[in-house]
Design an enzyme around this catalytic site. Structure first.
Site, mmCIF file in Angstrom:
data_model
loop_
_atom_site.group_PDB
_atom_site.id
_atom_site.type_symbol
_atom_site.label_atom_id
_atom_site.label_comp_id
_atom_site.label_asym_id
_atom_site.label_seq_id
_atom_site.Cartn_x
_atom_site.Cartn_y
_atom_site.Cartn_z
ATOM 1 N N TRP A 41 0.819 -1.215 0.000
ATOM 2 C CA TRP A 41 0.000 0.000 0.000
ATOM 3 C C TRP A 41 0.855 1.267 0.000
ATOM 4 O O TRP A 41 0.325 2.358 -0.138
ATOM 5 C CB TRP A 41 -0.949 0.003 1.194
ATOM 6 N N GLU A 54 -5.506 0.797 5.952
ATOM 7 C CA GLU A 54 -5.611 1.317 7.314
ATOM 8 C C GLU A 54 -6.685 0.580 8.110
ATOM 9 O O GLU A 54 -6.515 0.315 9.304
ATOM 10 C CB GLU A 54 -5.890 2.820 7.287
ATOM 11 N N TYR A 137 -8.120 8.566 14.269
ATOM 12 C CA TYR A 137 -6.882 8.001 13.722
ATOM 13 C C TYR A 137 -7.017 7.721 12.223
ATOM 14 O O TYR A 137 -6.178 8.133 11.416
ATOM 15 C CB TYR A 137 -6.480 6.706 14.449
ATOM 16 N N ASP A 155 -1.910 6.265 16.998
ATOM 17 C CA ASP A 155 -2.329 4.882 17.212
ATOM 18 C C ASP A 155 -1.465 4.316 18.332
ATOM 19 O O ASP A 155 -0.746 5.065 19.016
ATOM 20 C CB ASP A 155 -2.222 4.058 15.920
#
Length: 376
Positions: A41, A54, A137, A155
């Site tokens: 990614w 994510e 987040y 996170d």
């Protein structure tokens, strides 16, 4: 008499001294450029693919996510493709990743993106927060990595890095601590390379500033770390006290008819929402089989009786210790709908294998077949 002038509000004092802030930014970005892992990614600018990564990476390790991410994108290559897909197909592609509410929210958000935004993800964290499944987040991650907005994120990895760099006290989850971490992230995020900087923070926490045995000698910002200076790296952050997993027992109806098994799909909420299963009813650990049959009768809306106990499957989930008691059942009517489930289906083992089913339920299905509930 001259009217008094209102005083302008005093500027909020900086949490990070400017020289130190620039040292941290440059040190982490230079380290990231040299040491970042080659993750799939990170080779795309497609906001949808970045968003998907994510979501999958929440509560799941990178090595587990990579093949799921690649297969999911092959099956649903665009937001529009995901939005059009039936939820059971999405859940089937998610099987084995767990935390299925992530997949349900992803599906709902994709439909919202198509309906309200023409199939294009909003480009700011504030707009992303209006979509299902986007917390602070995820919104910060997608906005910064996919769109270059200098949006902060925190996170677990970033929280640990900040706890040590800035000697932030308090237990994980403490409101004062969390507010300070987000304030630090807001002040520190790089305006020129926000996506790379946020990924550098997370990468640093995952590979160097680890929970156990942190590699301080390899840390590019060691000289700026208060915990390292004060010998407190192993103290910060303090370990979160976790509640013991809740025990949960389910009675499963293993009902065979003409080479098929009865399967049910749950309503799209709760622990296994939207997933297929051997029809289940929650029971106490010591519930007799006759009472388990009563529970299953209520769930299926038709009388069932227990013919045999086929065995037990146990699975340890993050927050639950799950016990699945397999009961071979039968009844005078073969149901096609039930009050406790969204839909029922009589399936061959081959048909069942393609359905969206939790890993725990898939193990239960395998155990039922191994027990010989269907003729060879």
């Amino acid at each position: 008499m001259r009217p008094s002038r209102k005083r302008a509000p005093s500027p909020t004092p900086l949490l990070i001294e400017p020289t130190r802030r620039e040292s941290l930014r440059s040190g982490l970005l230079a380290w990231y450029d040299r040491q970042k892992r080659d993750l799939p990614w990170r080779r795309t600018r497609d906001p949808y693919a970045i968003w998907l990564s994510e979501v999958m990476l929440q509560q799941t390790q990178v090595t587990t996510v990579i093949p799921y991410w690649e297969r999911f994108l092959q099956r649903f290559p665009t937001v529009e493709a995901l939005a059009r897909a039936p939820l059971p197909d999405v859940l089937a592609a998610w099987r084995g990743l767990g935390y299925y509410s992530r997949a349900r929210n992803l599906h709902l958000a994709a439909q919202d993106v198509v309906a309200r935004h023409g199939g294009k993800l909003p480009s700011t964290a504030a707009e992303l927060l209006t979509l299902r499944g986007f917390g602070r987040y995820t919104a910060g991650a997608v906005a910064s990595i996919a769109f270059g907005e200098p949006a902060p994120l925190v996170d677990g990895n970033v929280a640990r890095v900040f706890s040590r760099l800035f000697e932030v006290e308090g237990l994980p989850g403490d409101r004062v601590r969390e507010a300070r971490l987000w304030a630090l992230a807001t002040e520190l995020v790089s305006p020129e390379r926000p996506g790379d900087f946020n990924q550098a923070l997370m990468e640093h926490g995952a590979t160097v500033c680890r929970p156990d045995n942190p590699l301080c000698l390899l840390c590019p910002v060691r000289e700026d770390c208060l915990a390292w200076r004060h010998g407190r790296v192993n103290e910060l952050p303090p370990a979160k006290v976790r509640a013991p997993p809740k025990r949960m027992t389910l009675a499963l109806a293993v009902w065979a008819h003409e080479g098929r098994l009865l399967l049910a799909r749950r309503e799209e909420k709760g622990l296994f929402g939207g997933l297929w299963e051997l029809p289940a009813a929650e029971i106490e650990a010591d519930t007799p089989d006759s009472q388990s049959a009563d529970k299953l009768t209520q769930s299926l809306g038709t009388p069932v009786r227990v013919e045999a106990v086929l065995g037990t499957v146990r699975r340890q989930l993050t927050h639950r210790s799950l016990t699945l008691r397999l009961l071979r059942v039968t009844g005078s009517k073969h149901p096609t709908r039930a009050p406790a489930f969204r839909e029922l289906r009589w399936c061959t083992p081959e048909e069942a294998s393609s359905l969206g089913m939790s890993t725990a339920m898939h193990k239960a299905l395998e155990a039922a077949l191994d027990a010989g509930v269907l003729p060879a």
